[in-house]
Design an enzyme around this catalytic site. Structure first.
Site, short mmCIF file in Angstrom:
data_model
loop_
_atom_site.label_atom_id
_atom_site.label_comp_id
_atom_site.label_asym_id
_atom_site.label_seq_id
_atom_site.Cartn_x
_atom_site.Cartn_y
_atom_site.Cartn_z
CD GLU A 119 -3.17 -1.08 0.51
OE1 GLU A 119 -3.46 -0.51 -0.05
OE2 GLU A 119 -4.20 -1.52 0.85
CG HIS A 142 -4.14 0.13 5.27
ND1 HIS A 142 -5.38 0.02 5.90
CD2 HIS A 142 -3.87 -0.91 5.27
CE1 HIS A 142 -5.99 -1.02 5.02
NE2 HIS A 142 -5.32 -2.05 5.49
CG HIS A 144 -7.66 -5.56 7.98
ND1 HIS A 144 -6.47 -6.00 7.64
CD2 HIS A 144 -7.23 -4.20 7.25
CE1 HIS A 144 -6.16 -6.43 6.83
NE2 HIS A 144 -6.14 -5.13 6.10
P1 13P Z 1 1.23 -5.79 3.20
O1 13P Z 1 1.85 -6.50 3.99
O2 13P Z 1 1.96 -5.33 1.70
O3 13P Z 1 1.34 -4.26 3.57
O4 13P Z 1 -0.46 -5.32 3.18
C1 13P Z 1 -1.15 -5.94 3.87
C2 13P Z 1 -2.32 -4.93 3.82
O5 13P Z 1 -2.95 -4.48 4.96
C3 13P Z 1 -3.06 -4.38 2.39
O6 13P Z 1 -4.30 -3.70 2.62
ZN ZN Z 2 -5.37 -4.46 4.56
#
Ligand code: 13P
Ligand code: ZN
Length: 271
Positions: A119, A142, A144
């Site tokens: 990202e 970022h 989740h």
């Molecule tokens: P990466 O392992 O490339 O950082 O990706 C994790 C992720 O949450 C992609 O949206």
């Molecule tokens: Zn992600």
């Protein structure tokens, strides 16, 4: 092998704080496997010796051109790397990159040639914006967060203004600590440059961006603040969900009560 952090206590302290946040992400269940990523602008800690360090990989394209990042340095989580590993040792799960003079490519300088997060284009585009507007912000995050991602599966909550109002009305602190609210970006393939422009548009206006059916992006002067903003908004989503689990829809504070908080605490309504 000596790390770039050896004999750079300020840089080490900044990354220790990033590691602390990575641990919280894992504990909260927001960072399954390699889920989530982050960058920290570390240019303020860069010395002559670091500027002279040779690249340890060939230059790589960012995917977008970012004029304000010329000569900047970033710590980036590595793609495929786990937050829970980053929490133990940031340099085993990420690397330090230098932005080249074309503002469209970067090279890794330390410690190991760990390829940055998939990202990276969205993260660095936001970093570019944060410099452009003189925010002094250094961190992008970022992750989740479960309840916010769950809400993004309902059409009702894909409306940024509506989602923001519902979350603000769950508990007074949400408005106090996320006074600009949350903006939604419609689903796009993770890591695609398609996410860059819509994400930038929303982060100009809102504290946190919610990528539909995927996760959040937050910014802050440091990683802890970016984490706090995500946490505050997700807490509100959790209260909404908990009321649903009790069998009713949370009533929410009245619009007048929400407005009173904005007035009394003189909260900003734009960046
Ligand atoms: P990466 O392992 O490339 O950082 O990706 C994790 C992720 O949450 C992609 O949206
Ligand atoms: Zn992600």
């Amino acid at each position: 092998m000596t790390s770039i952090l050896t004999s750079r206590p300020e840089l080490k302290a900044a990354l220790d704080s990033v590691a602390e946040v990575a641990g919280y992400l894992w504990q909260k269940g927001w960072a399954e496997r390699n889920g989530g990523n982050l960058t920290l602008n570390i240019t303020e800690y860069v010395d002559e010796q670091m500027r002279a360090m040779p690249a340890i990989c060939a230059p790589k394209a960012i995917g977008v051109t970012l004029p304000h990042l010329k000569g900047c340095y970033f710590y980036c989580k590595g793609t495929g790397k786990r937050m829970r590993d980053l929490a133990r040792d940031p340099m085993c799960a990420g690397s330090i990159v230098r932005i080249l003079d074309d503002c469209a490519t970067y090279e890794i300088i330390a410690d190991n040639p760990i390829v940055p997060t998939s990202e990276i284009s969205s993260h660095l585009a936001i970093q570019d914006y944060m410099i452009e507007c003189g925010s002094g912000y250094k961190a992008t995050l970022h992750t989740h967060p479960i309840e916010l991602v769950a809400l993004s599966h309902s059409k009702e909550f894909l409306d940024s203004e509506h989602l923001t109002q519902v979350l603000w009305s769950m508990i007074p602190e949400t408005l106090a600590f996320a006074p600009l609210g949350i903006g939604v970006v419609p689903y796009a393939l993770p890591s695609s440059t398609e996410l860059v422009e819509p994400t930038l548009k929303q982060i100009r206006r809102y504290d946190v961006v919610l990528w539909e059916k995927h996760g959040t992006v937050a910014v802050g002067p440091d990683m802890m603040e970016a984490f706090d903003q995500t946490d505050v908004l997700n807490k509100a989503a959790n209260i909404y969900m908990t009321a649903k689990n009790f069998g009713f829809t949370a009533e929410g504070m009245t619009p007048e009560a929400v407005q009173e908080i904005r007035d009394v605490f003189k909260l900003p309504n734009q960046r």
